[in-house]
Design a protein around this motif. Structure first.
Motif, PDB file in Angstrom:
ATOM      1  N   LEU A 307     112.691 151.549   3.908  1.00 48.96           N
ATOM      2  CA  LEU A 307     113.600 151.102   2.845  1.00 48.96           C
ATOM      3  C   LEU A 307     113.715 152.127   1.726  1.00 48.96           C
ATOM      4  O   LEU A 307     112.737 152.795   1.378  1.00 48.96           O
ATOM      5  N   ALA A 308     114.902 152.213   1.168  1.00 45.00           N
ATOM      6  CA  ALA A 308     115.156 153.104   0.033  1.00 45.00           C
ATOM      7  C   ALA A 308     115.671 152.278  -1.138  1.00 45.00           C
ATOM      8  O   ALA A 308     116.607 151.485  -0.985  1.00 45.00           O
ATOM      9  N   ALA A 309     115.071 152.457  -2.300  1.00 42.39           N
ATOM     10  CA  ALA A 309     115.468 151.716  -3.499  1.00 42.39           C
ATOM     11  C   ALA A 309     116.745 152.311  -4.093  1.00 42.39           C
ATOM     12  O   ALA A 309     117.019 153.498  -3.921  1.00 42.39           O
ATOM     13  N   PRO A 310     117.540 151.478  -4.796  1.00 45.94           N
ATOM     14  CA  PRO A 310     117.373 150.039  -4.979  1.00 45.94           C
ATOM     15  C   PRO A 310     117.838 149.264  -3.746  1.00 45.94           C
ATOM     16  O   PRO A 310     118.825 149.640  -3.112  1.00 45.94           O
ATOM     17  N   TYR A 311     117.125 148.184  -3.442  1.00 39.93           N
ATOM     18  CA  TYR A 311     117.388 147.463  -2.201  1.00 39.93           C
ATOM     19  C   TYR A 311     117.061 145.986  -2.379  1.00 39.93           C
ATOM     20  O   TYR A 311     116.055 145.623  -3.009  1.00 39.93           O
ATOM     21  N   ALA A 312     117.916 145.124  -1.827  1.00 41.26           N
ATOM     22  CA  ALA A 312     117.661 143.680  -1.829  1.00 41.26           C
ATOM     23  C   ALA A 312     117.932 143.138  -0.435  1.00 41.26           C
ATOM     24  O   ALA A 312     118.858 143.590   0.246  1.00 41.26           O
ATOM     25  N   GLU A 313     117.113 142.176  -0.020  1.00 44.87           N
ATOM     26  CA  GLU A 313     117.313 141.532   1.277  1.00 44.87           C
ATOM     27  C   GLU A 313     117.015 140.050   1.142  1.00 44.87           C
ATOM     28  O   GLU A 313     115.913 139.666   0.724  1.00 44.87           O
ATOM     29  N   SER A 314     117.980 139.219   1.506  1.00 47.55           N
ATOM     30  CA  SER A 314     117.810 137.771   1.369  1.00 47.55           C
ATOM     31  C   SER A 314     117.541 137.104   2.717  1.00 47.55           C
ATOM     32  O   SER A 314     117.826 135.929   2.906  1.00 47.55           O
ATOM     33  N   ASN A 315     116.995 137.825   3.635  1.00 46.65           N
ATOM     34  CA  ASN A 315     116.677 137.368   4.990  1.00 46.65           C
ATOM     35  C   ASN A 315     115.553 136.335   4.945  1.00 46.65           C
ATOM     36  O   ASN A 315     114.405 136.668   4.667  1.00 46.65           O
ATOM     37  N   HIS A 316     115.858 135.059   5.252  1.00 44.78           N
ATOM     38  CA  HIS A 316     114.843 134.013   5.087  1.00 44.78           C
ATOM     39  C   HIS A 316     113.756 134.044   6.165  1.00 44.78           C
ATOM     40  O   HIS A 316     112.708 133.414   6.005  1.00 44.78           O
ATOM     41  N   THR A 317     113.962 134.772   7.259  1.00 43.38           N
ATOM     42  CA  THR A 317     112.912 134.818   8.288  1.00 43.38           C
ATOM     43  C   THR A 317     111.691 135.605   7.812  1.00 43.38           C
ATOM     44  O   THR A 317     110.574 135.355   8.262  1.00 43.38           O
ATOM     45  N   LEU A 318     111.901 136.563   6.905  1.00 47.85           N
ATOM     46  CA  LEU A 318     110.800 137.443   6.493  1.00 47.85           C
ATOM     47  C   LEU A 318     109.632 136.671   5.914  1.00 47.85           C
ATOM     48  O   LEU A 318     108.466 136.975   6.176  1.00 47.85           O
ATOM     49  N   GLY A 319     109.929 135.652   5.093  1.00 45.58           N
ATOM     50  CA  GLY A 319     108.865 134.901   4.434  1.00 45.58           C
ATOM     51  C   GLY A 319     108.020 134.089   5.371  1.00 45.58           C
ATOM     52  O   GLY A 319     106.929 133.639   5.003  1.00 45.58           O
ATOM     53  N   LYS A 320     108.507 133.906   6.620  1.00 42.11           N
ATOM     54  CA  LYS A 320     107.738 133.150   7.619  1.00 42.11           C
ATOM     55  C   LYS A 320     107.019 134.076   8.581  1.00 42.11           C
ATOM     56  O   LYS A 320     106.410 133.619   9.556  1.00 42.11           O
ATOM     57  N   CYS A 321     107.085 135.380   8.315  1.00 42.01           N
ATOM     58  CA  CYS A 321     106.471 136.377   9.199  1.00 42.01           C
ATOM     59  C   CYS A 321     105.510 137.297   8.439  1.00 42.01           C
ATOM     60  O   CYS A 321     105.207 138.390   8.912  1.00 42.01           O
ATOM     61  N   GLY A 322     105.084 136.895   7.230  1.00 43.63           N
ATOM     62  CA  GLY A 322     104.093 137.705   6.518  1.00 43.63           C
ATOM     63  C   GLY A 322     104.642 138.587   5.425  1.00 43.63           C
ATOM     64  O   GLY A 322     103.960 139.515   4.977  1.00 43.63           O
ATOM     65  N   LEU A 323     105.879 138.333   4.970  1.00 39.28           N
ATOM     66  CA  LEU A 323     106.465 139.161   3.908  1.00 39.28           C
ATOM     67  C   LEU A 323     105.555 139.271   2.696  1.00 39.28           C
ATOM     68  O   LEU A 323     105.299 140.380   2.203  1.00 39.28           O
ATOM     69  N   ILE A 324     105.085 138.146   2.184  1.00 41.25           N
ATOM     70  CA  ILE A 324     104.305 138.169   0.945  1.00 41.25           C
ATOM     71  C   ILE A 324     102.993 138.899   1.153  1.00 41.25           C
ATOM     72  O   ILE A 324     102.573 139.723   0.315  1.00 41.25           O
TER      73      ILE A 324
END
Length: 501
Positions: A307-324
């Motif tokens: 990823l290269a900043a600035p960057y936003a992603e609203s993909n809801h699957t990420l939070g269920k796969c260890g994003l945090i």
């Protein structure tokens, strides 16, 4: 509560903030038509000894314009209720005032006021058992909206804030009083001491009181002072979303793109994205079965490293796969904001059911959560009796519990911003969300995305049924997350049951 006509001031009385002393002092400025609600007999004796007016006009009122009413005012009446019975001209023209207190300290005061210590209830257990006490003052005096007070006097700065009202003599009269004092022990009851003795309790307060902590800049006991938003704004150049899906994530991607002028992605769905930029089915199932194992660690190294900043992603699957978990250990953690995007739960569940999202196991494995996963916070057994709708409800509540879990565990390390779709799509809510992200200026509101079409009205009926069911469940996501954590469980680790099998 007091409506003081000579001062054109309405005092909305919150709890454990020195409100009775303020009420006594303020009553000295009231005339015969002003409204004063009763306080305790002992405090009424104090007020009478000072020669100040006592309870009056709280059951029957004659307003300055000569109109009459028979409203029932009481000392902790919620602002929203008072607004419905106070004449609009008075509500709009009078200054609405309340007192606010650091929630970390206020709940300690409430603990001793309720004599929970004498009953042998530990402080941490008291907070976990009665989390609703943490939000009582927000129900009396909401922080935002049409019923919100105009002035919040800060308990920690009362002299400064009361004098700023410009009411000659009010501070002197207030400062000479100490109603309901001497209940809390003088030693060993400061926030730093109590919260250090009851680990995890401060995190519950932080989660329940996030909005007021953010609004007034309160800090967790023992933690360094929060960095002002304006200092964070220039460095928070990565944004992700923690959400359940069918919650407005596609709309959010366009909203961030239009207002922040950054590369904002909803879901990377190119053929080569799956397994690298986008979790594949195996990643979802692996994380929710085995936790953050080497396979998941490699996925996140690849994903975040590209990823290269600035960057936003609203993909809801990420939070269920260890994003945090991945962000917490990454080099971009200090540059990242995670937006927790919620939606009305009944509408959310009805949307799942209307689309048949939980009737296809492949969809569930790719986008949602399987009830067969053993490492979940909410036990799905009771919900499965309701079929597809029950699965949808369980999933929505599981995600609510996961939001609470991540806030409890990672709030001190990751910058979370909470938003609700129903508010974010309106100008005021959009402005508040952008302000939390460090942005100011003109607001662009995109059209709705991926909205479910239902000309038959079936979804509306289903929503009402689901809402009634959710009301009966009275689910507490924070309590569920706390129980999960206290049981030694963690989403980034293999379920103990599965590991022992």
């Amino acid at each position: 509560m007091i409506i003081c006509h000579p001062l054109k001031l309405i005092f909305l009385k919150t709890k454990k903030v020195g409100g009775t002393s303020f009420e006594i002092a303020l009553s000295s400025f009231c005339d015969e038509a002003s409204i004063i609600t009763p306080i305790t007999p002992g405090d009424e004796r104090t007020r009478a000894e000072l020669g100040y007016p006592g309870p009056q006009n709280h059951r029957r009122q004659v307003w300055p314009d000569g109109t009459e009413s028979e409203a029932d005012f009481y000392h902790h009446i919620p602002a929203a209720e008072a607004k419905t019975v106070i004449p609009k001209e008075i509500w709009d023209s009078y200054t609405k005032v309340t007192i606010w207190r650091d929630p970390y300290d206020a709940i300690i005061s409430r603990y001793y006021w309720e004599k929970a210590d004498a009953a042998g209830v530990p402080f941490g257990q008291f907070v976990r058992r009665f989390p609703g006490l943490l939000t009582e003052n927000c129900e009396i005096a909401p922080l935002e909206g049409p019923a919100a007070p105009d002035v919040f006097l800060r308990y920690e700065h009362l002299e400064e804030d009361i004098k700023a009202l410009g009411i000659n003599g009010l501070w002197d009269r207030f400062s000479s009083l100490r109603a309901k004092g001497n209940i809390r022990p003088r030693t060993g009851t400061d926030p730093e001491t109590l919260y250090s003795q009851h680990p995890g309790t401060a995190a519950i307060v932080a989660d329940r009181c996030a909005a007021e902590i953010r609004k007034f800049g309160y800090t967790c006991p023992g933690a360094p002072a929060a960095v002002p938003k304006q200092e964070l704004a220039g460095t928070r150049d990565f944004m992700f979303t923690l959400s359940a899906g069918r919650t407005g994530t596609a709309w959010l991607a366009e909203f961030l793109q239009s207002n922040l002028q950054i590369n904002s992605v909803h879901e990377p769905l190119g053929v080569e994205d799956f397994g690298t930029a986008m979790p594949e089915i195996g990643h979802m199932r692996t994380f929710n079965t085995l936790g953050m194992n080497p396979r998941m660690q490699e996925f996140w190294r690849t994903k975040l490293g590209a990823l290269a900043a600035p960057y936003a992603e609203s993909n809801h699957t990420l939070g269920k796969c260890g994003l945090i978990e991945a962000l917490a250990e990454s080099s971009i953690c200090d540059r990242t904001t995670v937006i927790i995007l919620r939606r009305d739960l009944a509408k959310q569940c009805a949307s799942y059911a209307g689309r048949g999202d939980f009737s296809n196991l492949t969809l569930i494995w790719q986008w949602y959560l399987d009830v067969s996963y053993e490492n979940v916070i909410v036990d799905p057994a009771a919900y499965l009796k309701l079929g597809q709708i029950g699965w949808a409800i369980w999933y929505a509540l599981e995600m609510e519990a996961r939001y609470a879990y991540y806030l409890l565990k990672y709030r001190q390390k990751i910058n979370f911003v909470e938003a609700r779709l129903e508010e974010a799509v309106k100008p005021h809510g959009a402005a508040e969300l952008l302000a939390d992200l460090g942005h100011s200026g003109r607001i662009v509101l995109p059209e709705k995305k991926n909205a479910t079409q239902d000309p038959s009205g079936v979804t509306e009926e289903l929503t009402a049924e689901i809402r009634a069911l959710l009301d009966r469940l009275n689910f507490d996501p924070v309590a569920a997350a706390v129980s999960y954590i206290e049981a030694g469980r963690s989403l980034d680790m293999r379920s103990p049951h599965r590991a022992a099998a």
